[in-house]
Scaffold this motif. Sequence first.
Motif, mmCIF file in Angstrom:
data_model
loop_
_atom_site.group_PDB
_atom_site.id
_atom_site.type_symbol
_atom_site.label_atom_id
_atom_site.label_comp_id
_atom_site.label_asym_id
_atom_site.label_seq_id
_atom_site.Cartn_x
_atom_site.Cartn_y
_atom_site.Cartn_z
ATOM 1 N N PHE A 134 29.613 33.767 19.469
ATOM 2 C CA PHE A 134 31.127 34.731 18.850
ATOM 3 C C PHE A 134 30.593 34.225 17.377
ATOM 4 N N VAL A 135 30.344 35.518 15.638
ATOM 5 C CA VAL A 135 31.361 35.104 15.460
ATOM 6 C C VAL A 135 32.645 36.400 14.965
ATOM 7 N N GLY A 136 32.819 35.549 15.005
ATOM 8 C CA GLY A 136 34.451 36.328 14.554
ATOM 9 C C GLY A 136 35.305 36.002 14.042
ATOM 10 N N GLY A 137 36.819 36.831 14.473
ATOM 11 C CA GLY A 137 38.394 36.100 14.574
ATOM 12 C C GLY A 137 38.370 36.619 16.249
ATOM 13 N N ASP A 138 40.101 36.181 16.046
ATOM 14 C CA ASP A 138 41.112 36.551 16.822
ATOM 15 C C ASP A 138 40.653 37.202 17.823
ATOM 16 N N GLY A 139 40.687 38.530 17.562
ATOM 17 C CA GLY A 139 40.645 39.843 17.442
ATOM 18 C C GLY A 139 38.827 39.761 18.896
ATOM 19 N N THR A 140 37.822 39.017 17.811
ATOM 20 C CA THR A 140 36.677 39.215 18.493
ATOM 21 C C THR A 140 36.997 38.342 20.152
ATOM 22 N N ALA A 141 37.847 37.010 19.707
ATOM 23 C CA ALA A 141 37.353 36.129 20.600
ATOM 24 C C ALA A 141 38.059 37.156 21.835
ATOM 25 N N ALA A 142 39.494 38.397 21.653
ATOM 26 C CA ALA A 142 40.139 37.772 22.876
ATOM 27 C C ALA A 142 39.332 39.345 23.869
ATOM 28 N N ASP A 143 38.077 39.996 22.897
ATOM 29 C CA ASP A 143 36.885 41.039 23.591
ATOM 30 C C ASP A 143 36.610 40.667 24.316
ATOM 31 N N VAL A 144 35.389 39.182 23.771
ATOM 32 C CA VAL A 144 34.159 38.547 24.791
ATOM 33 C C VAL A 144 34.848 38.064 25.265
ATOM 34 N N ALA A 145 36.422 37.342 25.498
ATOM 35 C CA ALA A 145 37.407 36.492 27.197
ATOM 36 C C ALA A 145 37.122 37.495 27.843
ATOM 37 N N GLY A 146 37.952 38.875 27.675
ATOM 38 C CA GLY A 146 38.060 40.454 28.425
ATOM 39 C C GLY A 146 36.466 40.115 29.132
ATOM 40 N N ALA A 147 35.596 40.801 28.564
ATOM 41 C CA ALA A 147 34.350 40.902 28.618
ATOM 42 C C ALA A 147 33.312 40.248 30.019
ATOM 43 N N LEU A 148 34.105 38.573 29.870
ATOM 44 C CA LEU A 148 33.725 37.446 30.674
ATOM 45 C C LEU A 148 34.547 36.907 31.896
ATOM 46 N N GLU A 149 35.630 37.829 31.896
ATOM 47 C CA GLU A 149 36.393 37.423 32.974
ATOM 48 C C GLU A 149 36.229 37.630 33.953
ATOM 49 N N GLY A 150 36.485 36.310 35.109
ATOM 50 C CA GLY A 150 36.379 36.442 36.513
ATOM 51 C C GLY A 150 34.932 35.677 36.589
ATOM 52 N N THR A 151 33.940 34.922 35.055
ATOM 53 C CA THR A 151 32.942 34.216 35.201
ATOM 54 C C THR A 151 32.745 33.222 34.837
ATOM 55 N N GLU A 152 31.693 32.456 34.587
ATOM 56 C CA GLU A 152 32.273 31.059 34.173
ATOM 57 C C GLU A 152 31.346 30.898 33.492
ATOM 58 N N VAL A 153 31.241 31.861 32.518
ATOM 59 C CA VAL A 153 29.917 32.081 31.585
ATOM 60 C C VAL A 153 31.004 31.432 30.293
ATOM 61 N N PRO A 154 30.570 30.076 29.553
ATOM 62 C CA PRO A 154 31.534 29.761 28.065
ATOM 63 C C PRO A 154 30.875 30.443 27.280
ATOM 64 N N MET A 155 32.139 30.674 26.674
ATOM 65 C CA MET A 155 32.155 30.880 24.807
ATOM 66 C C MET A 155 32.677 30.106 24.015
#
Length: 380
Positions: A134-155
Motif C-alpha cells: 500500500f502507498v500512504g501514511g499511518d492512516g492508510t496503514a491502519a485501514d489496511v491492517a484493519g481489513a487484514l485482521e484475522g488473516t496471515e496476509v502480510p502488508m
Amino acid sequence: MDVGIVVNPVAGMGGRVGLKGTDGKVAEAIERGAEPRAPARARRMLDRLAAVAPETSVVAAADPMGESTVREAGFDPARVVDPFEGEASASGGAPDPTETTAAHTAAVVRAFAGLEGDGPDDERPADAVDLVLFVGGDGTAADVAGALEGTEVPMLGVPAGVKVYSSVFAVSPEDAAEVAASFSRTERREVMDIDEDAYREGEVHPELRGVAHVPVADDLQSSKQTASGTVESLAEGVAADIRERDGEGVTFVLGPGSTVGAIKDELGFEPSPIGVDVWRDGEVVVRDAAEAEILDALGEENVIVVSPIGGQGFVFGRGNPQVSPAVIRRCDLRIVASRAKLDDVRALRVDTDDPDLDDDLSGWVRVRVGKFETRMMKIV
C-alpha cells in the motif's frame, strides 16, 4: 508471487503546505496549492519492482487508487478491484481522488485477501495475494491492517504520508520493491497512528491501531522512539552560533522536533508546534512556515538546522516535508542530535522525493551533539 497494489491518492498532500497531515484536510490542502504525492511514489516502487521481479503478478485497485500507475510501470494487472462499482461520483464521471475513503481502501484490501463478508475466513483463500503493498501514511496503514485482521496476509507500506510512525513501512519506495521481491518470512509489527488535530497543536500521542504481519528485512524502518538524554548544552551552543550571525542577513530554517525546539527556546521565542520556523537577524521571519513561505523568505545565504526524527534516523522525509528539495538545494545543512538519539540509529537517512538530491546528500556528515562536540555519521 502475487502482489496487491493500492494507492491512497491524497496521502501526504498536506505536508508541504504546512498542514502536517491530510486527514480531514484534503480540500484545504488543495486550496493551499498542494499536489498529489502518492502516485509518483507508487510509480517509483513499481518501476523498481519491474526491474528486480518482472515476473510478479499484480492485482490492482481501480483508478484513482492505482490501476493506471500499475499499467504505466509495465504490469498488466491479473485482476482489478473496483471499490467504486455502483457508486455515483460527485463529478458525474470517474471517481475523483478526493472522494476516496477508508472504506474504499478496506474493500480493496479485503478483495486482495480473498475475503467475503465482514469476517475473516478460517483458511486462507486460494485467490489471496502473497503481499499487500500500500502507498500512504499511518492512516492508510491502519485501514489496511484493519481489513487484514484475522488473516496471515502480510502488508508492507510505501511511505507517502506525513507522519509515518508505524513499523510497517519500507524506508523508501525502491526499498519496498526490494523487500517485496526478496522476503522469505514475516513477523508481527505494530500499526500506530496519531490524532492529527492534536498533532497540529504540538501534542503527539501515538495510538496502537493494530498488529499486522510484515515482511522481515533490514530495509524496514522501526517505529519512532523517544530518545533520552539532555540537549540543553547542544541548544545553548547552536543558539550562540546563530546569534553570532545576527545582522549578517543569514536566514536560518529551523526544523521541527524537540531538539531543534530547544534551540528555538534558547533563541528566546516560542517554537511553533512541530513546525518549521524561519529566523533572520535576531527575529522570527516566518512561524510555522509552509514550503512556499520558506522559499519566499530565503536570501543569499541560508542554513537549515534539522535533527533526525525519533529512532528512524531520517533527516528529511519524515515530519518535515515543508523543507522540500527546492528549499534544501538553496541552503547549507546543519544536523544536530543528542548523543542518545545517535546511539539508537546505525545511520542517517533521507527521503526527499528527489532521488538525485538523496544521492547528493548521502555520505559522511558532521552532526553537532554538544555545545562544541560533533560526531561523524553516514547518510545512506
